[in-house]
Design an enzyme around this catalytic site. Structure first.
Site, mmCIF file in Angstrom:
data_model
loop_
_atom_site.group_PDB
_atom_site.id
_atom_site.type_symbol
_atom_site.label_atom_id
_atom_site.label_comp_id
_atom_site.label_asym_id
_atom_site.label_seq_id
_atom_site.Cartn_x
_atom_site.Cartn_y
_atom_site.Cartn_z
ATOM 1 N N LYS A 271 -50.560 9.536 17.235
ATOM 2 C CA LYS A 271 -48.972 9.508 17.382
ATOM 3 C C LYS A 271 -48.908 7.748 17.962
ATOM 4 O O LYS A 271 -49.515 7.438 18.570
ATOM 5 C CB LYS A 271 -48.468 10.192 18.713
ATOM 6 N N ASP A 276 -41.179 4.594 24.122
ATOM 7 C CA ASP A 276 -40.842 5.901 24.189
ATOM 8 C C ASP A 276 -39.810 5.878 25.203
ATOM 9 O O ASP A 276 -39.952 5.956 26.325
ATOM 10 C CB ASP A 276 -41.687 7.197 24.292
ATOM 11 N N LYS A 283 -35.101 8.926 29.348
ATOM 12 C CA LYS A 283 -36.138 9.032 30.452
ATOM 13 C C LYS A 283 -35.636 8.175 31.892
ATOM 14 O O LYS A 283 -35.112 7.117 31.679
ATOM 15 C CB LYS A 283 -37.500 8.335 30.216
ATOM 16 N N ASP A 294 -47.332 4.862 24.346
ATOM 17 C CA ASP A 294 -46.809 5.886 23.456
ATOM 18 C C ASP A 294 -47.534 5.827 22.194
ATOM 19 O O ASP A 294 -47.432 6.790 21.396
ATOM 20 C CB ASP A 294 -45.576 6.247 23.659
ATOM 21 N N ASP A 353 -36.589 13.612 23.625
ATOM 22 C CA ASP A 353 -37.773 12.991 24.524
ATOM 23 C C ASP A 353 -39.070 13.657 23.895
ATOM 24 O O ASP A 353 -40.079 13.046 24.013
ATOM 25 C CB ASP A 353 -37.811 12.930 25.940
ATOM 26 N N GLU A 355 -40.329 13.903 21.179
ATOM 27 C CA GLU A 355 -40.441 12.959 19.754
ATOM 28 C C GLU A 355 -41.612 13.109 19.080
ATOM 29 O O GLU A 355 -41.885 13.028 18.065
ATOM 30 C CB GLU A 355 -39.886 11.667 19.889
ATOM 31 N N ARG A 357 -44.193 15.205 19.034
ATOM 32 C CA ARG A 357 -44.311 16.204 17.926
ATOM 33 C C ARG A 357 -43.685 16.361 16.412
ATOM 34 O O ARG A 357 -43.933 16.909 15.525
ATOM 35 C CB ARG A 357 -44.193 17.756 18.505
HETATM 36 N N1 BES Z 1 -44.574 10.227 25.657
HETATM 37 C C1 BES Z 1 -44.143 11.398 26.212
HETATM 38 C C2 BES Z 1 -45.388 12.172 27.055
HETATM 39 C C3 BES Z 1 -45.976 11.406 28.110
HETATM 40 C C4 BES Z 1 -45.814 11.504 29.408
HETATM 41 C C5 BES Z 1 -47.085 10.317 27.468
HETATM 42 C C6 BES Z 1 -46.510 10.884 30.506
HETATM 43 C C7 BES Z 1 -47.731 9.753 28.907
HETATM 44 C C8 BES Z 1 -47.516 9.958 30.083
HETATM 45 C C9 BES Z 1 -43.407 12.677 25.293
HETATM 46 O O1 BES Z 1 -42.879 12.060 24.265
HETATM 47 C C10 BES Z 1 -42.534 13.298 26.354
HETATM 48 O O2 BES Z 1 -41.643 12.611 26.635
HETATM 49 N N2 BES Z 1 -42.752 14.467 26.610
HETATM 50 C C11 BES Z 1 -41.747 15.275 27.243
HETATM 51 C C12 BES Z 1 -41.700 16.524 26.361
HETATM 52 C C13 BES Z 1 -40.480 17.409 27.060
HETATM 53 C C14 BES Z 1 -39.217 16.706 26.764
HETATM 54 C C15 BES Z 1 -40.687 18.760 26.525
HETATM 55 C C16 BES Z 1 -42.413 15.543 28.570
HETATM 56 O O3 BES Z 1 -43.724 15.628 28.600
HETATM 57 O O4 BES Z 1 -41.830 15.463 29.552
HETATM 58 ZN ZN ZN Z 2 -43.570 10.151 23.418
HETATM 59 ZN ZN ZN Z 3 -40.717 11.265 24.614
#
Ligand code: BES
Ligand code: ZN
Ligand code: ZN
Length: 504
Positions: A271, A276, A283, A294, A353, A355, A357
Site C-alpha cells: 500500500k 492519508d 481524519k 501510509d 478514509d 482507501e 483496500r
Molecule cells: N491508513 C489508515 C489506517 C492506519 C491507522 C494506519 C493508524 C496507521 C495507523 C487507513 O486508511 C484508515 O484510515 N482506516 C480506517 C478504516 C475505517 C474508516 C473503516 C481506520 O482504521 O480507522
Molecule cells: Zn490509509
Molecule cells: Zn484512510
C-alpha cells in the site's frame, strides 16, 4: 551508516573509541575468562567490585560504561546484559542488546567500537546467521532521519566504524553473514528514510522515481503506469482515491527473475498512500499527524525488491505498489460513490478514509491477471483496528492458505519481525455487504473486527491464489522501547519479506 570489519585478533589490540561486551545474566567472570583477566589486569582492576556495587548482573539491557585510559586516550568499556538463556527470546534479546550497545557508543560520542561477538553456539544457531542478525541490528540502530537537522551536535556522527572480534574458526561464514546483513539493513533503512521524508516531498511521483532508481541500479524489470493509463485500464479503486489530489497516481511493478527455469512466482503488493488525510471523510488532526506513514507497505516492497536483486533467491519475485495521495477537494471521491475495480467487481465507498483496500483491490487484481502467481502477499498500514488489537509489537497476519501462513511464521522467526494471525471465518463476510454494489468499503459496526473485515474485502480480489495479508498499521511507525528502532519509521516488512523469499 556502519562500516563493519571482522578480525580474529584480540579485542584489546584493536584501535577504537569504545570496547563492547555483551554478557549473559548470572555470568561468572570465568565465562569470558582470558579476556576478563586481561581487562582487569591492564585497565579495570576493580571491575568485579564495580559490577557488584552497581548491581550489574547481565539482565537484558543492564548497562555499565566505564572509562579507561589506553595510551593516554580516554576510551570506554561498555558492558550490556543479554539476559537469560531462554530459547524463545534470546536472539531477539541479542539484537536489542547490540542496538543498545551502539546507542551507548553514540552517548559516549564515540565513532568506533570494537565489539566482542558472542559464540553462535550459545544461541543454537549458525555463526553466519548470528553475524547477519548482529549486522542488521547495528545498522538499524545507527539509522537517524536527520536530513532536516541543522545543528551538528544533534545530527550526531554519520559513520560508525565497528570491528567485530570473532573466533578465527568462523571468520569466513561471519564475513558472509555480515555481507547479507548489510544488504538487508540497507533496504530496511532505505524504506525507513522514504517513510520519514515529509509527505509533500515523498509524493507518488517521487516514490515512483525511487522505484525506477532501484530498478536501474539492480537491473530489475520495471513497469510504471501513470494516472491516465490507470483510468483507461479500469482501475477504479486507485482512480477514486487519487481523484482529490492534483498529483498523478501510479502503479509501479518491479520484477526479479530467478536464474532457474520454471521457478515459482511470488508477488508482493504494498500500500502506497503517500499521505492519508482521510479524503472527504477527513481524519481528526491527531490521527492525521503521522499519516505520511501510509506508504510504509510500498516502501517495504520496493526496498525488498532492491535487496532481493542482490541476494538472488531461487524464485521469481514481483513487487507491485499502487501509489496515491488521499486528499479532499471539489474533485474528490464522495461517500456514496461506487468504484469499479480492475477485476470487474464494484464497491460502495461509504467512507473515503478506507482507501487502502481500494488501491490494493486493483493491485491484487492486476497480480492475479498478469503475474501467474503461486502466492501473493500484501503489506499495508490498513486499519487502526489492527493497531488497537495487537499494538506496536506484532504485525497482523491474515490469509487463505495454511502453508503460506506457516511459511510467514517461519520467516518471522528467522527475521525477528513478529506476526500474529487473526481469524478470517466466513461469518465475518456479512460485515461488508452493500445494498447497491458487490461490497461496501467499510465493515458494519455490528460486526466490529475492522482488521478482519478489511482482509475480507481484499480477499475478493485474489481469486483462489494462495494469499496472505500483513496489516502493519501498528508496527510501521513510532514503535517504542526497541533499541534498534527510533521514533519514526521502522521499515517493518523488509526483513520478513526478504527471509520469506530466501527460504521459499
Ligand atoms: N491508513 C489508515 C489506517 C492506519 C491507522 C494506519 C493508524 C496507521 C495507523 C487507513 O486508511 C484508515 O484510515 N482506516 C480506517 C478504516 C475505517 C474508516 C473503516 C481506520 O482504521 O480507522
Ligand atoms: Zn490509509
Ligand atoms: Zn484512510
Amino acid at each position: 551508516m556502519i562500516t563493519c570489519k571482522v578480525t580474529s585478533n584480540p579485542i584489546l589490540d584493536q584501535k577504537a573509541d569504545c570496547y563492547a561486551f555483551t554478557i549473559e545474566e548470572g555470568f561468572a567472570a570465568a565465562q569470558f575468562s582470558k579476556l576478563f583477566e586481561e581487562l582487569t589486569k591492564k585497565y579495570l582492576p576493580d571491575l568485579l567490585m564495580i559490577m557488584k556495587q552497581r548491581k550489574f548482573t547481565g539482565k537484558l539491557m543492564d548497562t555499565l560504561v566505564l572509562p579507561m585510559n589506553i595510551k593516554d586516550k580516554i576510551v570506554y568499556c561498555i558492558f550490556v546484559g543479554v539476559g537469560k538463556h531462554d530459547a524463545e527470546t534470546r536472539i531477539e534479546n541479542y539484537r536489542r542488546a547490540i542496538g543498545h550497545t551502539l546507542k551507548q557508543v553514540m552517548a559516549c560520542r564515540g565513532e568506533s567500537v570494537a565489539l566482542h561477538l558472542m559464540s553462535a553456539r550459545l544461541f543454537g544457531v549458525k555463526p553466519q546467521y548470528l553475524a547477519k542478525q548482529v549486522t542488521i541490528a547495528l545498522n538499524m540502530a545507527a539509522y537517524h532521519f536527520n536530513d532536516y537537522i541543522t545543528t551538528k551536535k544533534s545530527k550526531g556522527s554519520e559513520v560508525y566504524e565497528v570491528t567485530l572480534c570473532v573466533d578465527a574458526k568462523h571468520k569466513k561464514e561471519i564475513t558472509q553473514g555480515i555481507k547479507e546483513g548489510e544488504c538487508i539493513a540497507d533496504a530496511v533503512n532505505k524504506a525507513r528514510h522514504w517513510v520519514d521524508l515529509p509527505p509533500s516531498i515523498l509524493t507518488p511521483p517521487h516514490l515512483a522515481d525511487k522505484a525506477k532508481e532501484i530498478a536501474k541500479r539492480h537491473e530489475l524489470g520495471i513497469k510504471v503506469f501513470a494516472e491516465k493509463q490507470i483510468n483507461k485500464m479500469g482501475m477504479g479503486g486507485l482512480s477514486a482515491v487519487s481523484r482529490g489530489s492534483d498529483l498523478d497516481c501510479y502503479l509501479v511493478i518491479l520484477e526479479y527473475r530467478a536464474k532457474k527455469k520454471n521457478a515459482p512466482t511470488v508477488v508482493f503488493v504494498g500500500k502506497g498512500i503517500t499521505f492519508d488525510s482521510g479524503g472527504l471523510s477527513i481524519k481528526p488532526s491527531v490521527h492525521m499527524e503521522t499519516m505520511k506513514e501510509d506508504m510504509s507497505g510500498a516502501a517495504a516492497v520496493i526496498a525488498t525488491m532492491g535487496a532481493l536483486a542482490q541476494l538472488k533467491p531461487d524464485i521469481n519475485v514481483i513487487g507491485i505498489t499502487p501509489l496515491s495521495e488521499n486528499l479532499p477537494s471539489d474533485k474528490a471521491t464522495k461517500p456514496g460513490d461506487i468504484a469499479c475495480f480492475y477485476n470487474g467487481k464494484t464497491a460502495e465507498i461509504k467512507n473515503t478514509d478506507a482507501e487502502g483496500r481500494l488501491v490494493l483491490a486493483d493491485a491484487l487484481s492486476y497480480a492475479v491477471k498478469h503475474c501467474n502467481p503461486d502466492a501473493i502477499i500484501d503489506v499495508a498500514t490498513l486499519t487502526g483496528a489492527c493497531a488497537y488489537a495487537l499494538g506496536p509489537f506484532h504485525t497482523g497476519l491474515m490469509g487463505n492458505n495454511e502453508d503460506l501462513i506457516d511459511a510467514i511464521y517461519e520467516a518471522s522467526e528467522i527475521s525477528g519481525e513478529l506476526v500474529w494471525r487473526l481469524p478470517m471465518g466466513d461469518d465475518y463476510k456479512q460485515a461488508i455487504k452493500s445494498e447497491v454494489a458487490d461490497m461496501s468499503n467499510i465493515g458494519s459496526p455490528k460486526i466490529m473486527a475492522g482488521a478482519i473485515t478489511a482482509a475480507h474485502f481484499l480477499q475478493n480480489f485474489v481469486d483462489d491464489v494462495p494469499w496472505a495479508h500483513l496489516d502493519i498499521a501498528g508496527t510501521a511507525f513510532n514503535v517504542p522501547n526497541i533499541p534498534y528502532y527510533r521514533p519514526g519509521a521502522t521499515g517493518v516488512g523488509v526483513r520478513l519479506l526478504v527471509e520469506l523469499a530466501m527460504n521459499w
